[in-house]
Design a protein around this motif. Structure first.
Motif, PDB file in Angstrom:
ATOM      1  N   TYR A 423       4.497  -6.600   2.682  1.00 49.76           N
ATOM      2  CA  TYR A 423       3.194  -6.276   2.096  1.00 49.76           C
ATOM      3  C   TYR A 423       2.396  -5.304   2.962  1.00 49.76           C
ATOM      4  O   TYR A 423       1.595  -4.523   2.438  1.00 49.76           O
ATOM      5  CB  TYR A 423       2.414  -7.559   1.817  1.00 49.76           C
ATOM      6  N   ARG A 426       3.857  -2.092   1.834  1.00 52.01           N
ATOM      7  CA  ARG A 426       3.435  -1.760   0.470  1.00 52.01           C
ATOM      8  C   ARG A 426       1.984  -1.278   0.441  1.00 52.01           C
ATOM      9  O   ARG A 426       1.660  -0.309  -0.247  1.00 52.01           O
ATOM     10  CB  ARG A 426       3.591  -2.985  -0.431  1.00 52.01           C
ATOM     11  N   PHE A 427       1.108  -1.952   1.181  1.00 52.29           N
ATOM     12  CA  PHE A 427      -0.318  -1.662   1.103  1.00 52.29           C
ATOM     13  C   PHE A 427      -0.823  -0.752   2.223  1.00 52.29           C
ATOM     14  O   PHE A 427      -2.028  -0.602   2.408  1.00 52.29           O
ATOM     15  CB  PHE A 427      -1.120  -2.964   1.104  1.00 52.29           C
ATOM     16  N   SER A 492       1.580   6.875  -0.839  1.00 60.62           N
ATOM     17  CA  SER A 492       1.048   5.889  -1.773  1.00 60.62           C
ATOM     18  C   SER A 492       1.287   6.339  -3.216  1.00 60.62           C
ATOM     19  O   SER A 492       1.465   7.518  -3.499  1.00 60.62           O
ATOM     20  CB  SER A 492      -0.448   5.689  -1.529  1.00 60.62           C
ATOM     21  N   ASP A 496      -2.794   3.830  -7.310  1.00 54.23           N
ATOM     22  CA  ASP A 496      -3.188   2.791  -6.360  1.00 54.23           C
ATOM     23  C   ASP A 496      -4.620   2.272  -6.557  1.00 54.23           C
ATOM     24  O   ASP A 496      -4.926   1.137  -6.205  1.00 54.23           O
ATOM     25  CB  ASP A 496      -2.996   3.265  -4.921  1.00 54.23           C
ATOM     26  N   THR A 499      -4.895  -1.064  -8.521  1.00 57.78           N
ATOM     27  CA  THR A 499      -4.365  -2.339  -8.001  1.00 57.78           C
ATOM     28  C   THR A 499      -5.162  -2.805  -6.787  1.00 57.78           C
ATOM     29  O   THR A 499      -4.625  -3.459  -5.905  1.00 57.78           O
ATOM     30  CB  THR A 499      -2.879  -2.186  -7.614  1.00 57.78           C
ATOM     31  N   GLN A 503      -4.547  -5.454  -3.268  1.00 61.77           N
ATOM     32  CA  GLN A 503      -4.798  -4.984  -1.905  1.00 61.77           C
ATOM     33  C   GLN A 503      -5.872  -5.836  -1.233  1.00 61.77           C
ATOM     34  O   GLN A 503      -5.766  -6.174  -0.051  1.00 61.77           O
ATOM     35  CB  GLN A 503      -5.209  -3.518  -1.935  1.00 61.77           C
ATOM     36  N   ASP A 560      -0.923   1.670  -2.245  1.00 63.58           N
ATOM     37  CA  ASP A 560      -0.023   0.713  -2.888  1.00 63.58           C
ATOM     38  C   ASP A 560       1.212   1.465  -3.365  1.00 63.58           C
ATOM     39  O   ASP A 560       1.145   2.296  -4.273  1.00 63.58           O
ATOM     40  CB  ASP A 560      -0.720   0.018  -4.069  1.00 63.58           C
ATOM     41  N   ALA A 563       2.112   0.635  -7.222  1.00 63.63           N
ATOM     42  CA  ALA A 563       0.980   0.569  -8.149  1.00 63.63           C
ATOM     43  C   ALA A 563       1.401   0.837  -9.595  1.00 63.63           C
ATOM     44  O   ALA A 563       1.018   0.102 -10.509  1.00 63.63           O
ATOM     45  CB  ALA A 563      -0.109   1.550  -7.714  1.00 63.63           C
TER      46      ALA A 563
END
Length: 648
Positions: A423, A426-427, A492, A496, A499, A503, A560, A563
């Motif tokens: 994560y 991802r973020f 990213s 994004d 979402t 986040q 993200d 996303a």
């Protein structure tokens, strides 16, 4: 002195010494290639074989191993995105992206060539420093060492990418995780949740594997291609060698940094690669490719971490104070051989001292030469469909993680840290920042406690402290100015902004971790409380700032990778693969490591890789046989499983 040095060189070049040195180099390369073992485990393996050996041959074998472990661990760092050891963490940032775009051979050969040059420079520095370095090493007290850990934390400013706030929060969480266990000053338990495993803290191998290995494995599985994104291997090892030759001053500067940091007991390979990486970023005009596959981001840390071994030998030989964990085992080997390190050894056994120095230089040449020759054929692994490599990489990661403390909890912690790493990737949270915080937490607390105990608060006025503080301020300034161009977490997704809820949820989890640290610290005595309370408040404020900035739609914090898939109501597969690996851990707990792998390997290859049963069986036999051979040769333990313990 010159005559003694030549005599020692003749001893090193003798047939017996060379044979044992090459043997040590070969074992060191194997240990380096296997993630998680590292210098301490490798050196420990050799100690039982020292009995009955003559001094020169035994030293040759020991030096051969310790010199090349930081070279061998480059293979997994570049080709798989798995840090082979703490000394190769920064190499992942640019080495792995190079492998993914088809330049694995170039990255490996650049790494090995710079390792060779760095190691030789380290040996040269050691030969002079053995006479001159005593006043410098003795001048560093716990106060200066604490400031050096703060300097190491300043690397976060360079590695935070677009969001310094996320970088500070990640480093704060890393410090929090690094503080889990017993307080060094009082022995009180902190943030252990009543779990026995956590009383000694979370092992570095587990954290590094979880943050980097599992997320990269899952990301490549999600893409469904080979590691390399194109079919060519680039310019091969010759191009990598030329890259190094084009940057001789970079190699010299980073090797010098490695020698200095290595000579300071307690720091060593844990931070030297990050400091070297930060240095090359700060001093380069074009910073746009760092974190995306810039060969200078491979050359700098690899030059420094090999030179670090020469630096670590300075306090080891001069004072009998090990400069790193592997040097502590090396010190034990010297004692087994009847050698008492210290100033007396340098004065009365100068021939033995120069034997060690020449062996170090020669081992670097031999080790790097072997790796350069292997770089191109080994790099071809990046062309294999990744679904065939993934189960082997997961097996190696779990094998290495279990060696940290020989507990099933190691594997559970690996999965949990893997979830955090997934994560964070991802973020857009900088994983290196968390790892730096984790690595430096124990040293920072110990050095601060000792500095206050010895000097009260007058330690802040020591000249060395002031000088390092000024250097740190300059480093932070340069990081703030240039760090925004560097990212280790990819690009990213364009959707994004849609979402932000997810986040925010992840940032909220990190906020709760920091809040728990503050709550726990408040229950402790003053000496056990002050460090976790300080870092907990830092992480709490930084993570709250990230939450507020995401809510307000600040572009720097919005990131993200998945996303578009999330908006479309689809899954990227990250959680699915993490669940599969968690299931593998449960299977290992139930039936043992080897039976679990015999079940997992062919099932994964047939279901996910569409492999033929015969092919899957052959690959399973090869992989399990390889691990079995390593386990037998190194007398290691693997989980036996609940059923195995009940039946036998």
């Amino acid at each position: 002195m010159f005559d003694i040095a030549l005599s020692a060189l003749g001893q090193v070049m003798s047939g017996g010494h060379l044979l044992f040195l090459v043997l040590g180099v070969c074992v060191g390369l194997v240990v380096g290639i296997l993630p998680g073992l590292g210098g301490i485990a490798g050196m420990s393996i050799l100690l039982p074989f020292l009995y009955g050996m003559d001094t020169a041959s035994a030293l040759g074998m020991l030096i051969g191993m310790v010199a090349v472990i930081p070279t061998g661990d480059t293979f997994t760092s570049v080709m798989m995105g798995i840090p082979g050891s703490s000394a190769s963490q920064a190499t992942v940032l640019d080495g792995f992206p190079m492998a993914k775009r088809g330049e694995a051979a170039r990255a490996l050969s650049a790494a090995f060539t710079s390792s060779l040059m760095g190691g030789v420079i380290g040996a040269v520095v050691l030969s002079f420093a053995i006479v001159m370095a005593r006043p410098l090493v003795l001048s560093f007290s716990s106060a200066e060492l604490f400031m050096l850990t703060i300097f190491g934390l300043s690397m976060v400013a360079v590695l935070s990418g677009r969001s310094l706030t996320k970088g500070i929060a990640a480093a704060g969480i890393g410090l929090v995780i690094g503080s889990i266990g017993t307080a060094p000053a009082t022995g009180e338990a902190r943030m252990t949740l009543g779990i026995d495993y956590l009383y000694d803290g979370v092992p570095l191998v587990v954290v590094a594997m979880g943050l980097f290995a599992l997320p990269e494995v899952i990301d490549l599985l999600k893409r469904g291609t080979a590691i390399s994104e194109n079919t060519g291997l680039g310019g091969g090892w010759g191009k990598g060698v030329r890259d190094v030759l084009r940057h001789p001053w970079l190699v010299a500067r980073c090797a010098s940094l490695g020698c200095v940091i290595g000579a300071l007991p307690g720091l060593g390979g844990a931070v030297v690669d990050w400091i070297a990486y930060s240095h090359v970023v700060q001093t380069s005009r074009d910073k746009s490719q760092f974190g995306k596959g810039d060969v200078r981001g491979v050359i700098a840390p690899e030059s420094a971490n090999n030179a670090c071994q020469g630096g670590a030998l300075i306090p080891t030989l001069l004072f009998g104070v090990p400069g790193s964990g592997s040097m502590a085992v090396f010190l034990g080997g010297m004692v087994l051989l009847g050698i008492q390190p210290g100033v007396t050894m340098v004065e009365t056994q100068l021939d033995l001292t120069y034997t060690i120095i020449w062996s170090l230089a020669l081992a670097n040449v031999v080790g790097a030469g072997m790796c350069v020759m292997l770089a191109r054929p080994v790099a071809r692994l990046t062309q294999v469909p990744f679904v065939y490599l993934a189960p082997f990489m997961v097996m190696i990661a779990m094998f290495a993680a279990f060696q940290a403390s020989r507990s099933m909890a190691d594997l559970v912690a690996l999965i949990l840290m893997g979830g955090v790493g997934i994560y964070m990737r991802r973020f857009g949270w900088p994983r290196p920042a968390l790892l730096i915080g984790f690595v430096l937490a124990p040293g920072a607390e110990n050095y601060l406690y000792q500095a206050v105990q010895f000097y009260d608060w007058a330690w802040v006025m020591r000249p060395g402290v002031i000088i390092i503080a000024l250097i740190t301020v300059v480093s932070v300034f340069l990081g703030l100015r240039f760090g925004a161009e560097i990212s280790s977490e990819g690009e990213s997704d364009t959707a994004d902004q849609q979402t932000r809820g997810r986040q925010l949820a992840f940032a909220g989890v990190l906020f709760l971790v920091a809040a728990y640290c503050v709550f726990e610290a408040a229950q402790l005595s003053f000496l056990a409380m002050i460090f976790p309370l300080t870092i907990g408040i830092l992480a709490l404020i930084a993570s709250l700032a990230v939450i507020l900035r995401i809510r307000s739609g600040r572009v720097a914090e919005i990131h993200d990778d998945d996303a578009s898939l999330t908006v479309a109501g689809k899954s990227s597969g990250r959680e699915k693969y993490l669940a599969v690996f968690a299931g593998l851990v449960a299977l290992i707990w139930l039936i043992g490591f080897f039976p679990a792998m015999v079940v997992f390997f062919p099932t994964f290859l047939i279901v996910a890789g569409k492999a033929r049963p015969l092919t899957a069986a052959a690959m399973t036999a090869g992989a399990v046989g390889f691990i079995g051979l390593i386990t037998w040769a190194m007398t290691l333990r693997l989980p036996e499983g609940l059923l195995g313990q009940m039946l036998f």
